[in-house]
Enzyme design. Structure first.
Site, PDB file in Angstrom:
ATOM      1  CD  GLN A  17      -2.828   1.287   2.390  1.00  0.00           C
ATOM      2  OE1 GLN A  17      -3.402   2.315   2.636  1.00  0.00           O
ATOM      3  NE2 GLN A  17      -2.995   0.209   3.137  1.00  0.00           N
ATOM      4  CD  GLU A 139      -1.846   2.129   8.202  1.00  0.00           C
ATOM      5  OE1 GLU A 139      -1.515   2.381   7.041  1.00  0.00           O
ATOM      6  OE2 GLU A 139      -1.956   3.010   9.078  1.00  0.00           O
ATOM      7  CG  ASP A 168       0.548   0.855   4.663  1.00  0.00           C
ATOM      8  OD1 ASP A 168       1.758   0.818   4.917  1.00  0.00           O
ATOM      9  OD2 ASP A 168      -0.200  -0.124   4.775  1.00  0.00           O
ATOM     10  N   GLY A 246      -7.773  20.578  18.379  1.00  0.00           N
ATOM     11  CA  GLY A 246      -7.478  21.998  18.184  1.00  0.00           C
ATOM     12  C   GLY A 246      -7.878  22.832  19.387  1.00  0.00           C
ATOM     13  N   GLY A 247      -7.917  24.127  19.212  1.00  0.00           N
ATOM     14  CA  GLY A 247      -8.186  25.039  20.317  1.00  0.00           C
ATOM     15  C   GLY A 247      -9.669  25.188  20.646  1.00  0.00           C
TER      16      GLY A 247
HETATM   17  N1  CAO Z   1      12.079 -10.177  -9.108  1.00  0.00           N
HETATM   18  C1  CAO Z   1      12.730 -10.972  -8.243  1.00  0.00           C
HETATM   19  N2  CAO Z   1      12.624 -10.861  -6.893  1.00  0.00           N
HETATM   20  C2  CAO Z   1      11.794  -9.912  -6.423  1.00  0.00           C
HETATM   21  C3  CAO Z   1      11.080  -9.056  -7.278  1.00  0.00           C
HETATM   22  C4  CAO Z   1      11.241  -9.221  -8.678  1.00  0.00           C
HETATM   23  N3  CAO Z   1      10.581  -8.465  -9.550  1.00  0.00           N
HETATM   24  N4  CAO Z   1      10.332  -8.220  -6.508  1.00  0.00           N
HETATM   25  C5  CAO Z   1      10.573  -8.544  -5.228  1.00  0.00           C
HETATM   26  N5  CAO Z   1      11.458  -9.563  -5.174  1.00  0.00           N
HETATM   27  C6  CAO Z   1      11.993 -10.229  -3.984  1.00  0.00           C
HETATM   28  C7  CAO Z   1      12.937  -9.338  -3.221  1.00  0.00           C
HETATM   29  O1  CAO Z   1      14.182  -9.308  -3.839  1.00  0.00           O
HETATM   30  C8  CAO Z   1      12.930 -10.006  -1.847  1.00  0.00           C
HETATM   31  O2  CAO Z   1      13.841 -11.085  -1.876  1.00  0.00           O
HETATM   32  P1  CAO Z   1      14.966 -11.314  -0.741  1.00  0.00           P
HETATM   33  O3  CAO Z   1      14.248 -11.331   0.565  1.00  0.00           O
HETATM   34  O4  CAO Z   1      15.543 -12.630  -1.136  1.00  0.00           O
HETATM   35  O5  CAO Z   1      15.926 -10.201  -0.810  1.00  0.00           O
HETATM   36  C9  CAO Z   1      11.533 -10.632  -1.768  1.00  0.00           C
HETATM   37  O6  CAO Z   1      10.957 -10.464  -3.066  1.00  0.00           O
HETATM   38  C10 CAO Z   1      10.595 -10.076  -0.748  1.00  0.00           C
HETATM   39  O7  CAO Z   1      10.642  -8.656  -0.613  1.00  0.00           O
HETATM   40  P2  CAO Z   1      10.151  -7.969   0.752  1.00  0.00           P
HETATM   41  O8  CAO Z   1      10.994  -8.461   1.881  1.00  0.00           O
HETATM   42  O9  CAO Z   1      10.084  -6.513   0.573  1.00  0.00           O
HETATM   43  O10 CAO Z   1       8.652  -8.519   0.886  1.00  0.00           O
HETATM   44  P3  CAO Z   1       7.920  -9.171   2.147  1.00  0.00           P
HETATM   45  O11 CAO Z   1       6.626  -9.635   1.613  1.00  0.00           O
HETATM   46  O12 CAO Z   1       8.736 -10.189   2.866  1.00  0.00           O
HETATM   47  O13 CAO Z   1       7.701  -7.945   3.147  1.00  0.00           O
HETATM   48  C11 CAO Z   1       6.909  -5.745   3.763  1.00  0.00           C
HETATM   49  C12 CAO Z   1       6.695  -7.018   2.931  1.00  0.00           C
HETATM   50  C13 CAO Z   1       5.846  -4.750   3.364  1.00  0.00           C
HETATM   51  C14 CAO Z   1       6.782  -6.092   5.266  1.00  0.00           C
HETATM   52  C15 CAO Z   1       8.318  -5.185   3.495  1.00  0.00           C
HETATM   53  O14 CAO Z   1       8.480  -5.025   2.119  1.00  0.00           O
HETATM   54  C16 CAO Z   1       8.601  -3.863   4.201  1.00  0.00           C
HETATM   55  O15 CAO Z   1       8.847  -3.807   5.395  1.00  0.00           O
HETATM   56  N6  CAO Z   1       8.628  -2.760   3.412  1.00  0.00           N
HETATM   57  C17 CAO Z   1       8.966  -1.449   3.899  1.00  0.00           C
HETATM   58  C18 CAO Z   1       7.891  -0.835   4.710  1.00  0.00           C
HETATM   59  C19 CAO Z   1       6.587  -0.767   3.983  1.00  0.00           C
HETATM   60  O16 CAO Z   1       6.459  -0.207   2.926  1.00  0.00           O
HETATM   61  N7  CAO Z   1       5.573  -1.305   4.640  1.00  0.00           N
HETATM   62  C20 CAO Z   1       4.209  -1.075   4.227  1.00  0.00           C
HETATM   63  C21 CAO Z   1       3.705  -2.037   3.323  1.00  0.00           C
HETATM   64  S1  CAO Z   1       2.033  -1.645   3.055  1.00  0.00           S
HETATM   65  O17 CAO Z   1       1.254  -2.226   4.381  1.00  0.00           O
END
Ligand code: CAO
Length: 414
Positions: A17, A139, A168, A246-247
């Site tokens: 998001q 979030e 988010d 607010g105030g």
């Molecule tokens: N091709 C190949 N690999 C890909 C890819 C692509 N096009 N797109 C993503 N990947 C891989 C990444 O390289 C990563 O691999 P590694 O862990 O081996 O390095 C893997 O996908 C997972 O990526 P991620 O860790 O970002 O995803 P997740 O689902 O485990 O975590 C989230 C999700 C949201 C917790 C994390 O991305 C995060 O903390 N983001 C920052 C904060 C944020 O934006 N949070 C809000 C999200 S909205 O609620």
């Protein structure tokens, strides 16, 4: 009419998001947003909270309008080659991967900057540098870590998260502003820069008034809080229920029908300049001159009993009837609107804030359009792309021929 960000190309490496909110906004302002997704999988939200089997979820469609989608496995050599071409062709890379993901993929800032010194790299992370910088964040974690949860809810209840996605979508909004600023600064420096928005920082920014109150607390009780004058204040800002930040004191009051309708309520603000009018409307004219009620300071210790008296009046009206009467006297108030009422509100449809979109596999659905209205850059909401819908189109634009594209497909790189 042109669009404000026409000519700006965004390499959109976002998911879920926060990041997609940011790139959707940029797309509404005319940027060409190329969403890179994993082949066969795509943004995880495509399949989350589905209401119709095998169809992109509303979670995905409502955050990815006006974008193009290319599937690319950026861990495969051919995928990396395509990604590097895209880095060279785009102005901004936006990502919200977990900390360290982009580096592990082989694209730390230095590498991207070398490939394209003009590129802006914009990131959402859960936390900025510090003890939690390596943590993944969603979030509600951000709402809790950014001060929203500890200051939301009632004094005698637990911390509460809010339905507004301030962690988010709020951080996505902040990031969009950072990107536009970096694009503007690039006009003079000729160079890209890093833009970082931590969700904790974004939420805390939105909770600014609570940090204000934290410091006011050192100088005495917070007199507009419901704890005053009978409750106790500790050493941190307490939860203020529905008190106004607010105030001018405010509270949520019952309206006619509250017994069966969970949203038959109105937000009522006891704004000082219209105190006389409030007294007249609710039939308490004696309060206009009574020294216990006549001034804002005199009213502070008895706010809750004043609201109880006003509520006796609001309970005789529907929230819309109350709104109509109070507006005649410029008394600030607002009905508690349900999502159903908002979805059906004609004025929001007229301004494009609520939009009906047609989608090839799901059919018609409602979404929230661009809430920021520019007079010379109108926003039209175009449906979200299907997974990889524009892969060939984008690869052809990058100079790849049919056979090369076929070979990449066989390798699973696209
Ligand atoms: N091709 C190949 N690999 C890909 C890819 C692509 N096009 N797109 C993503 N990947 C891989 C990444 O390289 C990563 O691999 P590694 O862990 O081996 O390095 C893997 O996908 C997972 O990526 P991620 O860790 O970002 O995803 P997740 O689902 O485990 O975590 C989230 C999700 C949201 C917790 C994390 O991305 C995060 O903390 N983001 C920052 C904060 C944020 O934006 N949070 C809000 C999200 S909205 O609620």
């Amino acid at each position: 009419m042109g669009k404000a960000l026409e000519g700006v190309r965004i390499l959109d490496f976002t998911h879920v998001q926060s990041g997609p909110t940011c790139t959707q906004l940029l797309a509404w302002f005319g940027a060409d947003v190329i969403k890179v997704e994993r082949p066969g999988v795509g943004d995880i939200t495509r399949g989350q909270l589905r209401d119709i089997p095998d169809v992109d979820s509303l979670y995905f469609t409502m955050l990815n309008h006006n974008k193009r989608s290319i599937t690319l496995d950026t861990k495969k050599p051919q995928g990396k080659a395509v990604l590097e071409k895209l880095i060279k062709q785009c102005d901004v890379l936006v990502e919200n991967f977990a900390p360290g993901v982009l580096d592990r993929m082989g694209y730390p800032w230095e590498t991207i900057h070398k490939l394209n010194p003009r590129m802006i790299v914009a990131s959402v992370k859960g936390f900025g540098p510090g003890p939690y910088e390596d943590c993944k964040v969603y979030e509600n974690v951000a709402q809790c870590a950014g001060g929203a949860a500890s200051t939301t809810g009632f004094d005698d209840g637990p911390p509460l998260v809010t339905g507004a996605q301030i962690g988010d979508s709020g951080t996505g909004l902040h990031l969009a502003l950072g990107i536009v600023c970096a694009l503007y600064q690039r006009n003079t420096t000729g160079k890209g820069q890093k833009v970082l928005c931590a969700m904790q920082d974004g939420v805390l920014n939105l909770c600014r008034v609570k940090l204000r109150d934290q410091q006011r607390l050192a100088h005495g009780p917070l007199k507009e809080y419901p704890q005053y004058p009978n409750g106790k204040f500790g050493d941190t800002v307490p939860r203020a229920g529905n008190a106004s930040g607010g105030g001018q004191p405010g509270w949520i009051l019952k309206c006619k029908g509250w017994e069966t309708d969970p949203n038959a309520y109105i937000y009522f603000i006891v704004q000082a300049p219209v105190w006389g009018a409030i007294c007249k409307v609710i039939g308490k004219e004696e309060w206009i001159t009574d020294p216990d009620y006549a001034t804002p300071d005199a009213r502070l210790p008895r706010l809750m009993s004043i609201f109880a008296e006003i509520e006796k009046w609001t309970m005789t009206k529907t929230k819309f009837e109350a709104m109509e009467i109070l507006n005649k006297y410029d008394i600030p108030c607002g009905p508690i609107l349900s999502m159903k009422e908002l979805a059906e509100e004609p004025s929001l449809r007229k301004t494009g804030t609520v939009v009906e979109v047609d989608h090839p596999t799901r059919g018609k659905y409602l979404t929230v359009g661009n809430p920021i209205k520019l007079s010379d850059s109108p926003s039209e909401v175009k449906r979200s792309p299907l997974l990889g819908e524009h892969t060939e189109e984008i690869l052809t634009w990058l100079g790849y021929g049919k056979e090369e594209i076929e070979a990449m497909r066989k390798e699973g790189a696209i």
